[in-house]
Motif scaffolding. Structure first.
Motif, PDB file in Angstrom:
ATOM      1  N   LYS A  65       0.824  -1.208   0.000  1.00 48.59           N
ATOM      2  CA  LYS A  65       0.000   0.000   0.000  1.00 48.59           C
ATOM      3  C   LYS A  65       0.856   1.254   0.000  1.00 48.59           C
ATOM      4  CE  LYS A  65      -2.464  -1.175   3.603  1.00 48.59           C
ATOM      5  NZ  LYS A  65      -3.490  -1.062   4.679  1.00 48.59           N
ATOM      6  N   ALA A  66       1.981   1.200   0.697  1.00 46.21           N
ATOM      7  CA  ALA A  66       2.829   2.388   0.828  1.00 46.21           C
ATOM      8  C   ALA A  66       3.727   2.622  -0.380  1.00 46.21           C
ATOM      9  CB  ALA A  66       3.687   2.266   2.086  1.00 46.21           C
ATOM     10  N   ALA A  67       3.904   1.610  -1.191  1.00 46.49           N
ATOM     11  CA  ALA A  67       4.821   1.724  -2.333  1.00 46.49           C
ATOM     12  C   ALA A  67       4.369   2.830  -3.281  1.00 46.49           C
ATOM     13  CB  ALA A  67       4.902   0.391  -3.074  1.00 46.49           C
ATOM     14  N   ALA A  68       5.339   3.562  -3.811  1.00 47.65           N
ATOM     15  CA  ALA A  68       5.037   4.703  -4.673  1.00 47.65           C
ATOM     16  C   ALA A  68       4.443   4.245  -6.001  1.00 47.65           C
ATOM     17  CB  ALA A  68       6.310   5.497  -4.931  1.00 47.65           C
ATOM     18  N   TRP A  69       3.497   5.028  -6.496  1.00 49.58           N
ATOM     19  CA  TRP A  69       2.861   4.744  -7.779  1.00 49.58           C
ATOM     20  C   TRP A  69       3.776   5.105  -8.946  1.00 49.58           C
ATOM     21  CZ3 TRP A  69      -1.535   2.063  -8.586  1.00 49.58           C
ATOM     22  CH2 TRP A  69      -2.361   1.835  -7.475  1.00 49.58           C
ATOM     23  N   GLU A  70       4.847   5.816  -8.680  1.00 48.84           N
ATOM     24  CA  GLU A  70       5.775   6.178  -9.742  1.00 48.84           C
ATOM     25  C   GLU A  70       6.549   4.973 -10.259  1.00 48.84           C
ATOM     26  OE1 GLU A  70       4.460   9.686  -7.729  1.00 48.84           O
ATOM     27  OE2 GLU A  70       5.381   7.849  -6.944  1.00 48.84           O
ATOM     28  N   ASP A  71       6.714   3.948  -9.390  1.00 47.72           N
ATOM     29  CA  ASP A  71       7.417   2.730  -9.800  1.00 47.72           C
ATOM     30  C   ASP A  71       6.407   1.585  -9.813  1.00 47.72           C
ATOM     31  OD1 ASP A  71       9.053   0.579 -10.261  1.00 47.72           O
ATOM     32  OD2 ASP A  71      10.566   1.133  -8.766  1.00 47.72           O
ATOM     33  N   LEU A  72       5.711   1.436 -10.935  1.00 49.91           N
ATOM     34  CA  LEU A  72       4.633   0.457 -11.010  1.00 49.91           C
ATOM     35  C   LEU A  72       5.137  -0.977 -10.993  1.00 49.91           C
ATOM     36  CD1 LEU A  72       2.311   2.215 -13.606  1.00 49.91           C
ATOM     37  CD2 LEU A  72       1.916   1.940 -11.154  1.00 49.91           C
ATOM     38  N   ASP A  73       6.329  -1.209 -11.523  1.00 46.86           N
ATOM     39  CA  ASP A  73       6.882  -2.557 -11.493  1.00 46.86           C
ATOM     40  C   ASP A  73       7.103  -3.008 -10.052  1.00 46.86           C
ATOM     41  OD1 ASP A  73       6.849  -2.694 -14.225  1.00 46.86           O
ATOM     42  OD2 ASP A  73       8.977  -2.222 -14.469  1.00 46.86           O
ATOM     43  N   ALA A  74       7.672  -2.117  -9.255  1.00 46.48           N
ATOM     44  CA  ALA A  74       7.934  -2.447  -7.858  1.00 46.48           C
ATOM     45  C   ALA A  74       6.636  -2.628  -7.088  1.00 46.48           C
ATOM     46  CB  ALA A  74       8.783  -1.357  -7.213  1.00 46.48           C
ATOM     47  N   LYS A  75       5.652  -1.761  -7.354  1.00 47.01           N
ATOM     48  CA  LYS A  75       4.381  -1.863  -6.649  1.00 47.01           C
ATOM     49  C   LYS A  75       3.664  -3.159  -7.009  1.00 47.01           C
ATOM     50  CE  LYS A  75       0.529   1.032  -5.126  1.00 47.01           C
ATOM     51  NZ  LYS A  75       1.064   1.268  -3.764  1.00 47.01           N
ATOM     52  N   LEU A  76       3.699  -3.520  -8.289  1.00 50.26           N
ATOM     53  CA  LEU A  76       3.085  -4.769  -8.714  1.00 50.26           C
ATOM     54  C   LEU A  76       3.742  -5.957  -8.019  1.00 50.26           C
ATOM     55  CD1 LEU A  76       1.212  -6.427 -10.525  1.00 50.26           C
ATOM     56  CD2 LEU A  76       2.950  -6.284 -12.326  1.00 50.26           C
ATOM     57  N   SER A  77       5.055  -5.943  -7.948  1.00 48.80           N
ATOM     58  CA  SER A  77       5.773  -7.035  -7.303  1.00 48.80           C
ATOM     59  C   SER A  77       5.368  -7.173  -5.836  1.00 48.80           C
ATOM     60  CB  SER A  77       7.289  -6.798  -7.411  1.00 48.80           C
ATOM     61  OG  SER A  77       7.998  -7.834  -6.759  1.00 48.80           O
ATOM     62  N   LEU A  78       5.193  -6.051  -5.164  1.00 53.95           N
ATOM     63  CA  LEU A  78       4.814  -6.089  -3.749  1.00 53.95           C
ATOM     64  C   LEU A  78       3.392  -6.595  -3.567  1.00 53.95           C
ATOM     65  CD1 LEU A  78       6.454  -2.746  -2.588  1.00 53.95           C
ATOM     66  CD2 LEU A  78       7.107  -5.062  -1.866  1.00 53.95           C
ATOM     67  N   VAL A  79       2.494  -6.205  -4.451  1.00 51.96           N
ATOM     68  CA  VAL A  79       1.117  -6.706  -4.363  1.00 51.96           C
ATOM     69  C   VAL A  79       1.091  -8.208  -4.621  1.00 51.96           C
ATOM     70  CG1 VAL A  79      -1.210  -6.563  -5.319  1.00 51.96           C
ATOM     71  CG2 VAL A  79       0.138  -4.489  -5.038  1.00 51.96           C
ATOM     72  N   GLU A  80       1.868  -8.649  -5.584  1.00 48.90           N
ATOM     73  CA  GLU A  80       1.925 -10.083  -5.880  1.00 48.90           C
ATOM     74  C   GLU A  80       2.468 -10.864  -4.689  1.00 48.90           C
ATOM     75  OE1 GLU A  80       2.506  -9.988 -10.746  1.00 48.90           O
ATOM     76  OE2 GLU A  80       4.268  -9.998  -9.433  1.00 48.90           O
ATOM     77  N   ARG A  81       3.405 -10.287  -3.944  1.00 51.23           N
ATOM     78  CA  ARG A  81       3.923 -10.954  -2.740  1.00 51.23           C
ATOM     79  C   ARG A  81       2.829 -11.086  -1.682  1.00 51.23           C
ATOM     80  NH1 ARG A  81       7.839  -9.148   0.448  1.00 51.23           N
ATOM     81  NH2 ARG A  81       8.577 -11.261   0.869  1.00 51.23           N
ATOM     82  N   VAL A  82       1.940 -10.110  -1.614  1.00 53.60           N
ATOM     83  CA  VAL A  82       0.809 -10.201  -0.690  1.00 53.60           C
ATOM     84  C   VAL A  82      -0.105 -11.366  -1.087  1.00 53.60           C
ATOM     85  CG1 VAL A  82      -1.283  -9.039   0.133  1.00 53.60           C
ATOM     86  CG2 VAL A  82       0.842  -7.745  -0.128  1.00 53.60           C
ATOM     87  N   LEU A  83      -0.399 -11.436  -2.369  1.00 57.16           N
ATOM     88  CA  LEU A  83      -1.310 -12.462  -2.857  1.00 57.16           C
ATOM     89  C   LEU A  83      -0.697 -13.855  -2.816  1.00 57.16           C
ATOM     90  CD1 LEU A  83      -2.831 -10.408  -5.786  1.00 57.16           C
ATOM     91  CD2 LEU A  83      -4.044 -11.194  -3.743  1.00 57.16           C
ATOM     92  N   GLU A  84       0.623 -13.945  -2.720  1.00 51.13           N
ATOM     93  CA  GLU A  84       1.250 -15.246  -2.521  1.00 51.13           C
ATOM     94  C   GLU A  84       0.807 -15.853  -1.196  1.00 51.13           C
ATOM     95  OE1 GLU A  84       5.412 -14.604  -2.736  1.00 51.13           O
ATOM     96  OE2 GLU A  84       5.459 -14.361  -4.919  1.00 51.13           O
ATOM     97  N   LEU A  85       0.541 -14.995  -0.213  1.00 54.20           N
ATOM     98  CA  LEU A  85       0.116 -15.468   1.101  1.00 54.20           C
ATOM     99  C   LEU A  85      -1.391 -15.721   1.152  1.00 54.20           C
ATOM    100  CD1 LEU A  85       2.229 -13.151   3.441  1.00 54.20           C
ATOM    101  CD2 LEU A  85       2.664 -15.543   2.845  1.00 54.20           C
TER     102      LEU A  85
END
Length: 211
Positions: A65-85
């Motif tokens: 949620k806190a990840a910046a929207w300017e780096d969409l690749d990084a934000k996507l990766s973090l959301v995917e890590r959430v959904l892994e759980l």
């Protein structure tokens, strides 16, 4: 969940049976939901999660949620890590949809919006299996069906209905109600249930402007 869907189908069939027995014209309407601008009402972690799993999930979720929207690749990766759980977490799926939309991956965004809606722990919007049930029952009972949802999607940005068309999670704006009324009138007229009087279109336009 499955009990609600079963009763929904039973009620549809009962309505069709009663209407046919009484000679009453019946039309089903496939409803629309606000996908783009209505986040899930409630999300919960699986009951079997340990305290460590919950802690790890919260850590990943806050980071996503806190990840910046300017780096969409990084934000996507973090959301995917959430959904892994928890691949069914409604709020994470909604955030995934927003990230996909920002990346202009619109088909993936729509898919994620739909999953977020269906995984809402407080499901106040039509579930996808219920849309399929409605169409099946309409076909099997020879009941006319107006696909309001498709009509709204065809006019929506990215084909995903949002606040521009609906005032909340399911209720259309006045223009949407007018559109539904027009679709219903066309269906009834095509079946000779009603007749469209001469000059009706102009009177309707004037009435819409007045209200």
């Amino acid at each position: 969940r499955y009990g609600v869907m079963r009763e929904y189908e039973e009620n549809l069939r009962m309505m069709a049976e009663i209407a046919q027995a009484g000679g009453v014209p019946l039309v089903f309407l496939n409803p629309v939901s606000n996908l783009r601008d209505t986040p899930p009402f409630k999300a919960e972690l699986p009951t079997g999660f340990t305290s460590d799993q919950r802690s790890e999930f919260e850590t990943r979720w806050e980071a996503a949620k806190a990840a910046a929207w300017e780096d969409l690749d990084a934000k996507l990766s973090l959301v995917e890590r959430v959904l892994e759980l928890d691949e069914r977490h409604a709020e994470a799926l909604f955030l995934l949809a927003k990230v996909y939309e920002a990346r202009e991956e619109f088909e993936l965004a729509k898919e994620a919006y739909l999953r977020a809606k269906d995984e809402d722990v407080c499901p106040l919007r039509m579930l996808e299996p219920m849309h399929a049930t409605l169409k099946r029952v309409a076909r099997q009972t020879a009941t006319p069906l107006i696909d309001v949802r498709a009509a709204f999607e065809a006019e929506a940005e990215l084909n995903v209905p949002g606040d521009d068309q609906l005032i909340d999670h399911v209720h259309p704006r006045i223009e949407g109600h007018q559109r539904i009324a027009e679709l219903l009138l066309q269906e009834l007229a095509s079946r000779n249930v009603v007749k469209i009087a001469s000059g009706m279109e102009e009177r309707r336009r004037q009435r819409y402007q007045a209200n």
